[in-house]
Design a protein around this motif. Structure first.
Motif, PDB file in Angstrom:
ATOM      1  N   ARG A   1      -5.738 -12.835  10.177  1.00  0.00           N
ATOM      2  CA  ARG A   1      -6.151 -14.094   9.760  1.00  0.00           C
ATOM      3  C   ARG A   1      -5.378 -14.494   8.450  1.00  0.00           C
ATOM      4  N   ILE A   2      -4.822 -13.704   7.747  1.00  0.00           N
ATOM      5  CA  ILE A   2      -4.041 -13.978   6.365  1.00  0.00           C
ATOM      6  C   ILE A   2      -2.772 -14.685   6.650  1.00  0.00           C
ATOM      7  N   THR A   3      -2.996 -15.657   6.971  1.00  0.00           N
ATOM      8  CA  THR A   3      -1.807 -16.403   7.473  1.00  0.00           C
ATOM      9  C   THR A   3      -0.695 -16.838   6.428  1.00  0.00           C
ATOM     10  N   SER A   4      -1.331 -16.524   5.351  1.00  0.00           N
ATOM     11  CA  SER A   4      -0.198 -16.674   4.192  1.00  0.00           C
ATOM     12  C   SER A   4       0.582 -15.603   3.623  1.00  0.00           C
ATOM     13  N   LEU A   5       0.395 -14.506   4.498  1.00  0.00           N
ATOM     14  CA  LEU A   5       0.913 -13.195   3.957  1.00  0.00           C
ATOM     15  C   LEU A   5       2.513 -13.450   4.210  1.00  0.00           C
ATOM     16  N   ARG A   6       3.166 -13.067   3.275  1.00  0.00           N
ATOM     17  CA  ARG A   6       4.792 -13.033   3.290  1.00  0.00           C
ATOM     18  C   ARG A   6       5.440 -11.797   3.272  1.00  0.00           C
ATOM     19  N   HIS A   7       4.740 -10.734   2.458  1.00  0.00           N
ATOM     20  CA  HIS A   7       5.500  -9.536   2.343  1.00  0.00           C
ATOM     21  C   HIS A   7       4.352  -8.254   2.627  1.00  0.00           C
ATOM     22  N   LEU A   8       4.424  -7.592   3.392  1.00  0.00           N
ATOM     23  CA  LEU A   8       3.900  -6.686   3.902  1.00  0.00           C
ATOM     24  C   LEU A   8       4.441  -5.156   4.151  1.00  0.00           C
ATOM     25  N   HIS A   9       4.188  -4.232   2.858  1.00  0.00           N
ATOM     26  CA  HIS A   9       4.836  -2.957   2.659  1.00  0.00           C
ATOM     27  C   HIS A   9       3.817  -2.072   2.461  1.00  0.00           C
ATOM     28  N   VAL A  10       4.058  -1.323   3.587  1.00  0.00           N
ATOM     29  CA  VAL A  10       3.015   0.095   3.541  1.00  0.00           C
ATOM     30  C   VAL A  10       4.030   1.577   3.757  1.00  0.00           C
ATOM     31  N   SER A  11       3.578   2.402   3.151  1.00  0.00           N
ATOM     32  CA  SER A  11       4.124   3.670   3.464  1.00  0.00           C
ATOM     33  C   SER A  11       2.916   4.789   3.573  1.00  0.00           C
ATOM     34  N   LEU A  12       3.195   5.775   3.953  1.00  0.00           N
ATOM     35  CA  LEU A  12       4.426   6.123   4.653  1.00  0.00           C
ATOM     36  C   LEU A  12       4.867   5.401   5.730  1.00  0.00           C
ATOM     37  N   HIS A  13       3.854   5.080   6.644  1.00  0.00           N
ATOM     38  CA  HIS A  13       3.964   3.921   7.656  1.00  0.00           C
ATOM     39  C   HIS A  13       3.023   3.558   8.204  1.00  0.00           C
ATOM     40  N   VAL A  14       2.750   2.172   8.905  1.00  0.00           N
ATOM     41  CA  VAL A  14       1.734   1.531   9.290  1.00  0.00           C
ATOM     42  C   VAL A  14       1.795   1.176  10.539  1.00  0.00           C
ATOM     43  N   ALA A  15       0.394   0.859  11.282  1.00  0.00           N
ATOM     44  CA  ALA A  15       0.291   0.552  12.563  1.00  0.00           C
ATOM     45  C   ALA A  15      -0.682  -0.567  12.577  1.00  0.00           C
ATOM     46  N   PHE A  16      -0.655  -1.563  13.493  1.00  0.00           N
ATOM     47  CA  PHE A  16      -1.567  -2.346  13.870  1.00  0.00           C
ATOM     48  C   PHE A  16      -2.687  -1.899  14.666  1.00  0.00           C
ATOM     49  N   ASP A  17      -3.905  -2.274  14.449  1.00  0.00           N
ATOM     50  CA  ASP A  17      -5.015  -1.694  15.242  1.00  0.00           C
ATOM     51  C   ASP A  17      -4.876  -2.005  16.745  1.00  0.00           C
TER      52      ASP A  17
ATOM     53  N   VAL B   1       0.817  -1.018   0.092  1.00  0.00           N
ATOM     54  CA  VAL B   1      -0.102   0.123  -0.114  1.00  0.00           C
ATOM     55  C   VAL B   1       1.159   1.393  -0.141  1.00  0.00           C
ATOM     56  N   LYS B   2       0.777   1.902  -1.110  1.00  0.00           N
ATOM     57  CA  LYS B   2       1.747   3.105  -1.224  1.00  0.00           C
ATOM     58  C   LYS B   2       0.823   4.414  -0.853  1.00  0.00           C
ATOM     59  N   GLY B   3       0.876   4.576   0.609  1.00  0.00           N
ATOM     60  CA  GLY B   3       0.282   5.893   1.069  1.00  0.00           C
ATOM     61  C   GLY B   3       0.889   6.815   0.854  1.00  0.00           C
ATOM     62  N   LEU B   4       0.208   8.170   0.477  1.00  0.00           N
ATOM     63  CA  LEU B   4       0.577   9.463   0.122  1.00  0.00           C
ATOM     64  C   LEU B   4       0.699  10.247   1.170  1.00  0.00           C
ATOM     65  N   SER B   5      -0.035   9.864   2.542  1.00  0.00           N
ATOM     66  CA  SER B   5      -0.069  10.743   3.566  1.00  0.00           C
ATOM     67  C   SER B   5      -0.136  10.090   4.832  1.00  0.00           C
ATOM     68  N   GLY B   6       0.855  10.169   5.848  1.00  0.00           N
ATOM     69  CA  GLY B   6       0.622   9.744   6.994  1.00  0.00           C
ATOM     70  C   GLY B   6       0.564   8.226   7.378  1.00  0.00           C
ATOM     71  N   LYS B   7      -0.051   7.727   8.424  1.00  0.00           N
ATOM     72  CA  LYS B   7      -0.088   6.473   8.913  1.00  0.00           C
ATOM     73  C   LYS B   7      -1.278   5.745   8.413  1.00  0.00           C
ATOM     74  N   ILE B   8      -1.082   4.430   8.201  1.00  0.00           N
ATOM     75  CA  ILE B   8      -2.266   3.753   7.773  1.00  0.00           C
ATOM     76  C   ILE B   8      -2.567   2.684   8.781  1.00  0.00           C
ATOM     77  N   ILE B   9      -3.937   2.421   9.219  1.00  0.00           N
ATOM     78  CA  ILE B   9      -3.981   1.330  10.276  1.00  0.00           C
ATOM     79  C   ILE B   9      -4.477   0.000   9.531  1.00  0.00           C
ATOM     80  N   LEU B  10      -3.695  -0.962  10.100  1.00  0.00           N
ATOM     81  CA  LEU B  10      -4.233  -2.173   9.671  1.00  0.00           C
ATOM     82  C   LEU B  10      -5.267  -2.850  10.544  1.00  0.00           C
ATOM     83  N   PRO B  11      -6.391  -3.490   9.936  1.00  0.00           N
ATOM     84  CA  PRO B  11      -7.357  -4.151  10.782  1.00  0.00           C
ATOM     85  C   PRO B  11      -6.897  -5.260  11.685  1.00  0.00           C
ATOM     86  N   ASN B  12      -7.978  -5.469  12.766  1.00  0.00           N
ATOM     87  CA  ASN B  12      -7.620  -6.940  13.447  1.00  0.00           C
ATOM     88  C   ASN B  12      -7.310  -7.950  12.478  1.00  0.00           C
ATOM     89  N   THR B  13      -8.293  -7.965  11.444  1.00  0.00           N
ATOM     90  CA  THR B  13      -8.498  -9.132  10.736  1.00  0.00           C
ATOM     91  C   THR B  13      -7.181  -9.465   9.776  1.00  0.00           C
TER      92      THR B  13
END
Length: 1470
Positions: free
Chosen positions: A1231-1247, A1216-1228
């Protein structure tokens, strides 16, 4: 003449009467003979009436039969006369009773023979009708009037009564068993004949008979003749039995008599399906001809069924018959009418069977569970008949049928509306183990009648059309029929399961499969296109009524069901249903499925299908049985293809076709199953059923082919499909000569033109055909230390044949200044101005690679200022004319073809490196070099083949022969032949990886990390004991080693950062992707985009609105267009799995775009790369629709990601190429246990509520994460622990809001035992505790803004595996860094923007350092001189530091000549 014949006939019968009268002896025997003779006279008189029309065929038949009767009468008369003369004492006394019995037998035999012919004649019309040849009332030899029928009835009564007499004489009349069976036989036979008498008063008109015939029913006379024939046959058999008994030919035993009676009884018993079916058609025929049929005949018919017993059950059956006859009499569709008969027949048969089983007690039926179940069936049938009648009413556009035909129709329909209430009462008594789902049944009936009532009222008030009401009723009818079919199969399954010994598991599975197929069909009416097609629903209903017929026909007893061949029977029925649906089921769409890496795809599909079966989502439940069998077939076919070598295919060409069929079927299976998982359509299930059968046939075909596995040494790429990961991984990061051509002389010439000569802005040009090394030479010069030192600024851009001005400006600005968000947002005019300002007063070099025309130079030349400081523009082009157009007064530097010797030298160097070629390979090696016709790229490609081929003369000779098989004088064409050979030598697992480079390479470098993620998402990388990423990297290095891929840039740890393809390799790659349907490239030159305006403003007028929709059939799409053009066209791709978008520049590159059409037009996407699109401020919730996604990249001013992201359970990469500020990841997200690469800009936080999920919520497969936002202390550690297998982490750590509680310490990361790369930016006040708690496995560390004293770096120095260390932007503060801890394995060190002044260190502190980069350290006085003694150190870079630091670097270079020093001074202006 007729009169005389009549007289003659009369005399024969008169003589018979006279002979009988002459015998005065009275006995039962003679009475039987007398009855037979009287019946002969009645037959003669009836036939004689038919002979009145002697000129007709019927008259002649009647006359012929009269003659037969007369002949028989004459024979019997003569027999009687002889008996009187020879066997009697006088007229009153017989010499011996035995003689009398013999007489009766002889006479009876003659009569029986004649009566058999009478039976055949009576049944002639019905027989012709049953054979489909019609049948009329006039076709019988007899006149079937009341007199004849009564006479026949009397004969039957008297004849059948002889059996009763026999029974009484032997065992007495009170014997219950004999009595019951006799009465049943006697009553049934007489009732059937009695029914007929009421139907014979008056004649039916020809019009009515014609109406009956057109409805597919037998005529009344045919029915009467058939029944008379039936009872006459029974009488004849009874007579024969009695006469044989009297004559002593048989000895009557009670059991045998009962058996005989039961046999006779079955002929006329209502439980006989044949007689019941006939009587039902007879009822229908009567209903078509007379009004009194329902009132007069129906009660008699019910008394026949229930043997004159009365009760509530009889009333229900009577009302069902009434409704059935009313409904079928008004239908004008013969097929619909006929389709109800088997089910109605079955219901009546089952009713009579139940009646018999309850001792003929109607009241017992009413209170029995089976009776309730049968009544439930009856009410289901009533509901269906009611709907059919209403459909006919709507169809004929009237509220009621003709009142003249059915005066009671309205009352019957009103009574039917009470069905839901009555059914509720009966269903309560249903047995526990029943085939009928009571709740589902009641809900179905209740909703059906409610909707019918609403439709009826709406139609009456003209609120809806009759046609719309009719179609709605059709769908209601469809639901009832499907419910009945499902109930039947459930009943069989339940019945058979009671005795597992009588049913194999396979048969159970077979029935379950049929139940699933029924569920498929229930989905059909949901289709908006089909749901209003009457003929479609009608065809399905007609087919399914056959199953309902079976359901009611077989009594619910296991014994009867066991004797049936159910699998065969049901299979046949389902095939008939499927045949009916053939024209309804849409044809499978035509797609361009890939033809490459066939086994690889089968492996991928087999693996994915196995995972899907294990996960078992609700959406695929209906398809699970098919999927399981398909999974087995795929496993078998994988093994088959794995053993097929190319050599074997050449010997058996038919195998190629078989493998192609297998592959295409596999792609279809993938499409269908994934479609079902995403959004199941009814046709998907039928397609899946077809594909299961197709794969079964292919498996059988493959099984009979006996393959001989080739020896290991002669196996080729066709069957080399297993990946030896260990072998690949041993290569590590090979030392590859990235400069494939030795052009030292030309390099010096170019260097001189760039660094010497005029101070004015000048142009240097390299020209030559593709593959000669133009770009290679330009890159070598561009990267040379001399050029880097000479020019303040350098930039490179790839122009290509179709260029975009904005893209070129951005590429040049990226090299000079870096690509900031501010620059991205600029308009084209502002970009030109920005570039000019940056270049002013600076000595610059700009390389414009692969120029095809003067247009690119004209577009950019105003941005290149001439400050008379020696700046240069370097062009490369394959076209000499372009060089002359750009710089007419100076010829370009032209590269020429290699000589044979130069070609061989290059080939030898690429294959053997520093070693020499063995003598036995010298000759063939030079031949191969010669075949490359002097083109360096062809030589390098050939070397790539030789390096991976056994170094034997035979192997090299094979390659030489392949190259010499075609005479090609064009070196470029020869190069393509070499590339083709190189491609063929690739293992199957590398072919898809190679072709994918053609999807991504848009004349620019390819980011390796992104390429690897694509490969993983596409399924190209096998699952092994090593990580996907390690295997993928090994694959890439293999391609590089084969000289098919070029390294562009390396990372600080030496690994490949970016790569690219040579122009000719790219052309070949794209040609191959097109030939093999691997991918489709869509550009501005393709339709319909070629007609779009060159600017974005044309879309304000929505000019494309009326154009045809854009639809793609390709498996993968690479789109290179303006964003606005793509969005406006709203394309679709039903089977598209990858959608990768390369945006050409728009006037507003960052405006939000609506991509909502993607969720519906590309439902099966596995890869969606929309990173260059701005989605606005809201992440679409609908993203959850794309459940097949494995790679997702989007951008925008997003604040959070929706909960629906959890639907993407197969997702491996999320960007997720964010164009401003922080992006919040949902609790869900957890559940995506197959996820190998998670890249979010500018920065990301878990709920913040993530902690509620508990410690069990982990992303165990996540290996890379950026840019994670964490607070110091325990909060960070709580998150980190849930990411146990992270290998690469980039994060922002900020001061804990609870710093007063002493929580502001560096998070403990030592739990991340797999972490190799860590990048941290700290934000906040200095840490309370500056201790770094890092995993020992760490190899790369980047720290920023911690502002810790240098004493805290010792912890980092103790990391045993650390190879790369970057200290940026105040990572540590303090004027003195005194190194106290040895960095024992550090290879790369970067110091950037630090306030360090003195650096006290020795060579022993960094014993393995290879590269040192110091940047923006303005106060640093000098680099430790002892660093010159680090024998591994090869490069020192000093950028924008103080003069003293620069001088110390130069001093090291002078004293230690083997260390290169690159200095960029701080005199750059901007």
């Amino acid at each position: 003449m007729i009169s005389s014949a009549a007289c003659a006939s009369s005399s024969s019968l008169d003589r018979l009467d006279s002979a009988l009268n002459g015998i005065k002896h009275r006995s039962v025997i003679l009475k039987k003979v007398t009855n037979d003779c009287e019946f002969l006279r009645e037959l003669w008189e009836s036939a004689h009436k038919g002979s009145d029309q002697a000129a007709t065929d019927e008259g002649k038949k009647s006359m012929h039969f009269c003659l037969k009767i007369e002949a028989t009468a004459e024979e019997i008369a003569q027999e009687l006369i002889r008996f009187r003369e020879e066997k009697m004492v006088d007229d009153h006394q017989v010499k011996d009773e035995e003689f009398l019995n013999e007489l009766a037998h002889h006479c009876g035999t003659k009569t029986a023979g004649l009566i058999s012919q009478v039976e055949e004649a009576l049944d002639h019309s019905h027989l012709m009708w049953s054979r489909g040849r019609g049948g009329s009332s006039s076709s019988s030899s007899f006149v079937l009037d009341d007199d004849f029928c009564r006479c026949l009835l009397l004969y039957v009564r008297s004849t059948v009564s002889t059996i009763r007499t026999t029974a009484v004489n032997h065992w007495g009349y009170e014997d219950s068993r004999v009595k019951i069976h006799f009465l049943s036989l006697y009553d049934n036979a007489l009732r059937i004949v009695g029914f007929l008498l009421s139907s014979l008063s008056g004649a039916t008109t020809d019009d009515v008979q014609q109406h009956v015939h057109h409805r597919g029913l037998p005529s009344i006379d045919a029915c009467v003749g058939h029944v008379l024939s039936l009872v006459l046959r029974i009488a004849n058999r009874c007579s024969d039995y009695w006469l044989n008994f009297k004559a002593g030919r048989i000895h009557v035993v009670k059991s045998e008599l009962i058996e005989f009676l039961m046999d006779m009884q079955s002929e006329t018993h209502p439980s006989n399906p044949e007689i019941m079916g006939f009587l039902l058609k007879f009822l229908m025929a009567l209903c078509c001809t007379r009004l009194f049929a329902l009132k007069n005949f129906l009660p008699r018919f019910c008394r026949y069924i229930f043997l004159d017993e009365y009760g509530h059950f009889q009333d229900e059956v009577s009302s069902l018959l009434q409704l059935f006859l009313c409904t079928t009499s008004i239908l004008d569709d013969e097929d619909t009418t006929r389709s109800f008969i088997p089910e109605m027949q079955a219901v009546l048969v089952q009713t009579t069977s139940l009646f018999e089983s309850k001792g003929r007690m109607v009241n017992e039926i009413d209170i029995s569970p089976r009776g309730s179940e049968l009544l439930t069936k009856i009410y289901l049938l009533k509901a269906e008949l009611f709907l059919v009648a209403q459909i006919h009413t709507m169809k004929s556009n009237t509220n009621t049928p003709s009142s003249s035909m059915l005066p009671d129709f309205d009352d019957i329909m009103d009574n039917c509306r009470q069905i839901p209430k009555t059914l509720q009462r009966y269903s309560e008594k249903l047995p526990t183990e029943t085939r009928i789902d009571r709740e589902k049944l009641l809900a179905l009936i209740e909703s059906t009648f409610e909707e019918e009532k609403s439709l009826f009222e709406s139609s009456r008030r003209k609120e809806i059309t009759a046609s719309a009401a009719k179609n709605s009723l059709l769908r209601l009818h469809f639901k009832i029929v499907i419910f009945k079919g499902e109930s039947f199969l459930t009943e069989i399954l339940l019945l058979k399961s009671r005795d597992d010994d009588s049913l194999m598991a396979r048969e159970k599975d077979h029935i379950k499969l049929l139940l699933l197929k029924l569920e498929y069909i229930t989905l059909i009416p949901s289709d908006e296109i089909i749901k209003d097609r009457e003929e479609v629903l009608g065809a399905i209903v007609e087919s399914f009524r056959r199953l309902t017929y079976f359901s009611n026909y077989f009594p619910n007893t296991q014994e009867e069901m066991t004797n049936l061949s159910l699998s065969v029977l049901l299979d046949k029925e389902m095939h008939l249903i499927k045949a009916k649906l053939t024209d309804i089921i849409p044809k499978f769409p035509k797609f361009n499925f890939p033809k490459t890496s066939k086994l690889k795809f089968l492996d991928f599909l087999w693996r994915n299908l196995g995972e899907l079966l294990k996960y078992n989502p609700t959406s695929t439940v209906l398809a699970k049985h098919h999927m399981e069998e398909i999974h087995i077939h795929l496993q078998s076919l994988r093994s088959f293809i794995k053993n097929v070598s190319q050599l074997y295919i050449e010997e058996h060409p038919e195998l190629e076709d078989l493998i192609d069929r297998i592959t295409e079927s596999a792609y279809k299976v993938e499409y269908i199953i994934d479609s079902i998982e995403v959004d199941a359509q009814w046709q998907d299930f039928f397609w899946l059923d077809n594909m299961q059968e197709e794969l079964r046939l292919l498996t059988e075909k493959a099984r009979v082919i006996h393959l001989t596995t080739p020896d290991a040494e002669v196996q080729d790429s066709k069957n080399v499909t297993e990946v030896s990961v260990d072998r690949l991984s041993r290569k590590g990061t090979p030392v590859i000569d990235e400069i494939v051509v030795d052009l030292s002389n030309r390099e010096n010439e170019i260097l001189n033109q760039l660094t010497r000569g005029s101070s004015r802005l000048d142009i240097v040009f390299i020209a030559g055909m593709p593959g000669l090394g133009k770009t290679t030479l330009a890159r070598k010069v561009y990267s040379s230390l001399k050029v880097m030192r000479h020019f303040h600024l350098r930039a490179w851009c790839s122009v290509s044949q179709e260029y975009d001005k904005r893209r070129l400006l951005l590429e040049i600005l990226t090299g000079i200044h870096g690509l900031t968000e501010e620059i991205r947002q600029m308009r084209d005019e502002d970009l030109e101005d920005k570039l000019r300002k940056l270049l002013l007063k600076n000595k610059y070099l700009v390389v414009m690679d692969d120029v095809w025309g003067i247009g690119a130079w004209n577009d950019l030349k105003n941005s290149f200022p001439d400050d008379a400081n020696g700046s240069r523009i370097l062009f490369t082009s394959r076209l000499h004319r372009v060089a002359l157009e750009i710089k007419p007064d100076s010829p370009p530097l032209s590269l020429s073809l290699f000589s044979h010797e130069e070609s061989w030298q290059l080939l030898e160097k690429k294959v053997f490196k520093e070693e020499c070629c063995p003598n036995e390979l010298l000759g063939v090696g030079k031949d191969i070099a010669c075949h490359c016709q002097g083109l360096p790229l062809a030589v390098v490609a050939a070397a790539g083949i030789l390096k991976t081929t056994e170094k034997s003369q035979n192997s090299w000779k094979t390659i030489a022969d392949n190259l010499s098989s075609q005479i090609i004088d064009n070196p470029e064409a020869r190069c393509k032949e070499v590339l083709n050979l190189s491609y063929k030598h690739l293992p199957e697992y590398l072919k898809s990886c190679f072709l994918y480079l053609g999807v991504l390479n848009e004349d620019r470098d390819i980011l390796v990390s992104k390429l690897i993620r694509f490969w993983i998402a596409e399924g190209f990388i096998p699952e092994t004991n090593k990580g996907f990423e390690d295997v993928a990297e090994a694959f890439l290095m293999d391609l590089i080693d084969r000289s098919l891929v070029i390294i562009s840039k390396r990372r600080s740890n030496g690994k490949v950062r970016t790569c690219r393809l040579h122009d000719l390799v790219l052309d070949f790659c794209r040609s191959q992707t097109e030939d093999e349907n691997f991918s489709q490239l869509i550009t501005r030159s393709d339709n319909p985009y070629a007609s779009f305006p060159s600017t974005d403003y044309g879309f304000e007028f929505d000019f494309y609105h009326h154009s045809s929709p854009v639809s793609f059939t390709s498996y993968r799409l690479a789109i290179s267009l303006k964003r606005s053009h793509f969005i406006e066209s709203k394309p679709s791709g039903l089977a598209t799995r990858s959608l990768v978008f390369f945006a050409t520049t728009d006037s507003e590159p960052k405006r939000p775009y609506d991509i909502s059409f993607i969720w519906h037009n590309f439902k099966l996407l596995r890869v969606l790369d929309f990173e260059c699109f701005n989605l606005g401020i809201s992440f679409p919730v609908e993203i959850g629709i794309l459940v097949q996604l494995r790679y997702l990249a989007v951008g925008g001013y997003l604040k959070c990601i929706p909960q629906s992201i959890a639907n993407l359970r197969k997702l491996k990469t999320l960007i997720v190429k964010g164009l401003s500020g922080k992006i919040i990841l949902p609790n869900t997200i957890w559940r995506i246990t197959s996820l190998r690469h998670l890249h979010v800009s500018l920065h990301v936080a878990f709920d913040s509520d993530a902690e509620e999920l508990g410690d069990s919520s982990i992303l165990e497969n996540l290996v890379s994460l950026s840019c994670l936002s964490l607070s110091c202390g325990e909060d960070a550690e709580r998150i980190i622990k849930r990411l146990p297998n992270l290998c690469k982490l980039s994060c922002i750590v900020y001061e804990s809001p609870d710093s007063s509680m002493n929580c502001n310490h560096f998070p403990r990361l030592n739990c991340l035992t797999h972490l190799e790369s860590l990048k941290i930016f700290y934000y906040g006040s200095p840490l309370n505790n500056g201790e770094f708690i890092l995993p020992l496995n760490l190899k790369k560390l980047t720290l920023s803004n911690f502002r810790l004293p240098w004493s805290h770096i010792s912890t980092i120095g103790r990391l045993p595996n650390l190879e790369v260390l970057k200290l940026l932007s105040g990572a540590f503060v303090g004027k003195l860094w005194k190194v106290e801890e040895e960095f024992q394995n550090l290879k790369f060190l970067s110091l950037d923007s630090l306030n360090i002044t003195q650096w006290n260190a020795s060579c022993d502190d960094f014993p393995k350092l290879e590269r040192l980069v110091i940047q923006n350290c303005k106060d640093l006085e000098e680099i430790p001189e002892d660093f010159g003694n680090i024998y591994t150190l090869g490069m020192i870079e000093v950028h924008w530091c103080g003069r003293s630091a620069e001088e110390s670097a130069k001093k090291i270079e002078e004293e230690y000549g083997d260390i290169e020093v690159l200095i960029r001074s701080s005199n750059l202006r901007s």
